[in-house]
Design an enzyme around this catalytic site. Sequence first.
Site, mmCIF file in Angstrom:
data_model
loop_
_atom_site.group_PDB
_atom_site.id
_atom_site.type_symbol
_atom_site.label_atom_id
_atom_site.label_comp_id
_atom_site.label_asym_id
_atom_site.label_seq_id
_atom_site.Cartn_x
_atom_site.Cartn_y
_atom_site.Cartn_z
ATOM 1 N N GLU A 1 0.802 -1.227 0.000
ATOM 2 C CA GLU A 1 0.000 0.000 0.000
ATOM 3 C C GLU A 1 0.839 1.283 0.000
ATOM 4 O O GLU A 1 0.442 2.292 0.593
ATOM 5 C CB GLU A 1 -0.996 -0.018 1.175
ATOM 6 C CG GLU A 1 -1.999 -1.161 1.052
ATOM 7 C CD GLU A 1 -3.016 -1.215 2.175
ATOM 8 O OE1 GLU A 1 -2.922 -0.381 3.090
ATOM 9 O OE2 GLU A 1 -3.894 -2.104 2.132
ATOM 10 N N GLU B 1 -5.966 -8.001 -1.496
ATOM 11 C CA GLU B 1 -6.288 -7.933 -0.069
ATOM 12 C C GLU B 1 -7.702 -7.412 0.077
ATOM 13 O O GLU B 1 -8.076 -6.391 -0.485
ATOM 14 C CB GLU B 1 -5.324 -7.032 0.708
ATOM 15 C CG GLU B 1 -5.666 -6.992 2.217
ATOM 16 C CD GLU B 1 -4.780 -6.054 3.008
ATOM 17 O OE1 GLU B 1 -3.551 -6.164 2.879
ATOM 18 O OE2 GLU B 1 -5.316 -5.196 3.741
#
Length: 382
Positions: free
Chosen positions: A103, A189
């Site tokens: 991320e 995810e």
Amino acid sequence: GASLQDLKVEIGGDTNSTWGSEPSHMHSRGDANFTRGYEWWLMREARKRNQKIVIELLPWGVPGWIGNYHFYSQDMIDYDLKFINAAHDVHGIDVNYVGIWNEIRYDKEWIKSLKAALVRNNAAHHLNTRIVAADSVHEGWQLADDMTADPALMQAVDAVGVHYPVYESTVAARNLLHGSTPVPLWDSEDTYLIYPGPPASVLAKQLNRNYIQGKMTRLVHCTLAASFPKFFPYKEGLVQATSPWSGHYEISPALWAVAHTTQFAQPGWQYIDCASGLLDDGKGNTVGSYVTLKAPNQSDYSVIVETADATTNRRVNLQVASNLSRGPIHVWHSNIKAGTYFVKEPDLARGGACTLNLDPGSIYSLTTTIGQQKGDPGPPPA
């Protein structure tokens, strides 16, 4: 029972990575220890249970000596490769995929450098580790646009993974599926925790609608097992253990939603687009979905149906194509509203056509395969 097909583990980095701090295999440049942390054990245990399980790696953070606090560096490439090689040489685990950085904005040139190093390392160590990128949240599917504009980047990335895509991908991302070397799209995810509704309903919707709407063929659920104190607000694991020292655990109903797909189709099975779609209530509101998958080089197939948002029963007709099995259709059912999960029901009639009554708030798996089962190990008391 869950029959999981993918395990994604962290490359520990001596830093807080959301749920804690996992130790690095290299605290310093001259250090190397390939037994620290639990991820090595977890990978070994997963492969004992499923020799074909896909192993993914992803770093969340690293010690400060890496690149003198510069993640996208040659140090980081070497750091990744040492973990991959140790997994093979020390623990007998061949790693299938390695990610970039969890991320955090990706670096296109660094991805290409990592790919070149991986190709050399694969040849030297007889491995086939590939790249999944970029595990983004804020950038979404931007990497697909960058790959389209940069042939070298296109060649470097083997799968595009995005976090929390909410069923959707972009046109540029879906175009990657039709290139000379198709690049798969992944929900790399996600969790039932941040969506409304019962956990099993949320996961059933994700597994079906990710493909129907976004052509994503892999879902990585965060997390596998959650060991939080009872007062902690997050209860997101497929397995939950609030007193792990006792050996006690509880299985989330979401696990059986996963099993409704993973016990009925294996990696390599092909989605049949003309036999997959959304169900509506006749008023334009989506109340469910269905996907059909076919076994490679065989006539076996499975249909997974979810009616998570339906409020009434409905009757559906199935017409089986001539190239698919005409054997009995076995039915497994989870009624989320009633709290009954993964129950074997009577077979549908053998032949080319049949009907089925669908309950609201349910998951169905219809299949010509056999061997499914619901485990019940009976954990010790808390």
